[in-house]
Design an enzyme around this catalytic site. Structure first.
Site, short mmCIF file in Angstrom:
data_model
loop_
_atom_site.label_atom_id
_atom_site.label_comp_id
_atom_site.label_asym_id
_atom_site.label_seq_id
_atom_site.Cartn_x
_atom_site.Cartn_y
_atom_site.Cartn_z
N ARG A 122 5.43 19.68 -88.72
CA ARG A 122 5.47 20.50 -87.51
C ARG A 122 5.89 21.90 -87.88
NH1 ARG A 122 5.48 16.30 -83.60
NH2 ARG A 122 3.95 17.40 -82.38
N GLN A 127 0.21 24.28 -87.59
CA GLN A 127 -0.01 24.10 -86.16
C GLN A 127 -1.47 23.83 -85.79
OE1 GLN A 127 1.97 27.39 -84.37
NE2 GLN A 127 2.93 26.13 -82.81
N ASP A 130 -2.45 20.21 -86.19
CA ASP A 130 -1.50 19.26 -85.62
C ASP A 130 -2.14 18.47 -84.46
OD1 ASP A 130 0.61 17.95 -84.48
OD2 ASP A 130 1.89 19.71 -84.28
N SER A 133 0.13 17.09 -81.58
CA SER A 133 0.42 18.05 -80.51
C SER A 133 -0.78 18.24 -79.59
CB SER A 133 0.80 19.42 -81.08
OG SER A 133 2.07 19.35 -81.64
N TYR A 228 12.29 16.70 -84.50
CA TYR A 228 12.24 15.45 -83.74
C TYR A 228 13.63 15.07 -83.25
CZ TYR A 228 7.50 14.78 -85.37
OH TYR A 228 6.17 14.93 -85.60
#
Ligand code: NAD
Length: 380
Positions: A122, A127, A130, A133, A228
């Site tokens: 992450r 990004q 990902d 997400s 997390y």
């Protein structure tokens, strides 16, 4: 150097791993892209669109799997297809590696370089790759749309000659990617939204979306690596359940999205709380596939307890498959570009690259992912 994209095998899956515009992007970079006949159809992309993008279409799935240097998929591969892959084949998909020990072993034994989309770090640089997400964000949106459809009330406040309708009260538990999108969607529909997360850092993000962050003092609840959440102690869980109960009882809709990376989801709403909620209320348990945040929720079922409907539908992103495919395809294509050496027209697998360190699970006959090895050694 051939990239093969087989059809998804799960009968209810409407998402596809690669859409034509991204196939074109990879072809432009010098990749030879082959798709299985009909691969894109569930998301309304016909073979001709891929051919126009410069890809070829294969009818013989097994032959294409055996010849591929790289395989791109959405869901984990059926174990029997792993045996077909060439040694040194790069296989990119979701893998659920914490629960799929035998599959991971088979990939390692087959000398496959398996990349797990769930293990993408992450970080800012990762990004665009990902998929957790991108899919979670859609799941948060869909959860609210489902709840709005199931609720026999409107979401916004309405002032009419026939009287004033109060706005629906929505409570979102877990304000990560899915939760924040659920909050934004419920606000757009005009609901009054409360939210809670064990990571206090998200309180500001919740407030910036116009929702109220429920303040509970649980003591120390700092973040784990990668942003997390950490698992709560038994005492903290009890405190949280009691505090959540008070808000749930006042709510018309509760959306639960709380997850713990690599572990079963925390149990947050007990049956006793469901029984105290207003009849007609709706709960959508987004964590149902990892054990559920709500006692009584069942995978792919809608259960009613005391007039409260608990929706445990799986694969919510699959309900907006066209956009989910678009986003997953962008994620996986960005990853292929990350490992692609355009000059050599071949992948350059630099295992020191921090992105690959995070998401490569097997390589050269071994399990190489440190996080997975740590969890496996804890289990044994
Ligand atoms: P997730 O799906 O693992 O969990 C969902 C949410 O549940 C999290 O916000 C978590 O804190 C929360 N949660 C866990 N236990 C809970 C409990 N008992 N009660 C209430 N809430 C609980 O999380 P995610 O959406 O994947 O996001 C994890 C983190 O990664 C977040 O900090 C997010 O901002 C971050 N992130 C960073 C990037 C990036 O930098 N590129 C990308 C995506 C996410």
């Amino acid at each position: 150097m051939q990239i093969f994209v087989p059809k998804e095998t799960h009968s209810a899956e409407k998402r596809v791993p690669l859409i034509p515009s991204d196939a074109a992007r990879l072809v432009e970079k010098g990749c030879e892209v082959l798709i299985e006949h009909g691969m894109g159809a569930p998301s309304r992309h016909e073979d001709e669109a891929y051919e126009k993008a410069g890809a070829a279409v294969a009818d013989d799935r097994n032959a294409a799997l055996s010849a591929a240097d790289m395989v791109l998929r959405l869901r984990k591969p059926p174990t029997e297809e792993v045996a077909l892959l060439k040694p040194s084949c790069i296989h990119i998909s979701y893998l659920d590696p914490f629960n799929e020990g035998a599959l991971v072993e088979a990939l390692a034994t087959g000398q496959v370089t398996a990349i797990s989309m769930e293990m993408m770090p992450r970080t800012t640089r990762a990004q665009k790759m990902d998929a957790l997400s991108s899919q979670a964000s859609l799941a948060g949106y869909v959860a609210v749309i489902i709840a709005a459809e199931r609720l026999a009330q409107v979401f916004p406040m309405m002032t009419t000659p026939a009287g004033t309708l109060a706005p629906a009260r929505v409570f979102v538990i877990g304000a990560g990617v899915a939760g924040l999108q659920a909050i934004a969607t419920a606000k757009r529909l005009g609901a009054r939204v409360d939210a809670f997360d064990t990571r206090p850092v998200v309180a500001e993000q919740v407030a910036s979306l116009g929702a109220r962050f429920v303040q509970i003092d649980l003591g120390e609840t700092e973040e784990a690596a990668g942003g997390y959440a950490k698992e709560l102690t038994a005492e903290q869980q009890q405190m949280q359940q009691e505090a959540m109960a008070r808000v749930c009882i006042q709510s018309d809709v509760v959306i639960t999205t709380a997850q713990l990376f690599g572990r079963p989801a925390p149990r947050i709403i007990t049956r006793d709380v469901v029984e105290q909620m207003k009849p007609g209320s709706v709960i959508v348990d987004l964590a149902v596939e990892t054990g559920g945040n709500v006692e009584g929720s069942e995978v792919d079922q809608e259960v009613e307890i005391g007039g409260v409907r608990i929706v445990g539908l799986a694969n919510l992103p699959g309900r907006v498959a066209v956009h989910a495919s678009q986003m997953y395809s962008a994620n996986i294509s960005a990853l292929v570009e990350e490992i692609w050496d355009a000059e050599q027209k071949a992948p350059d697998l630099d295992l020191e690259n921090e992105i690959l360190q995070g998401c490569v699970v097997t390589h050269a006959g071994a399990i190489v992912n440190q996080m997975l090895l740590d969890i496996m050694s804890r289990k044994s």
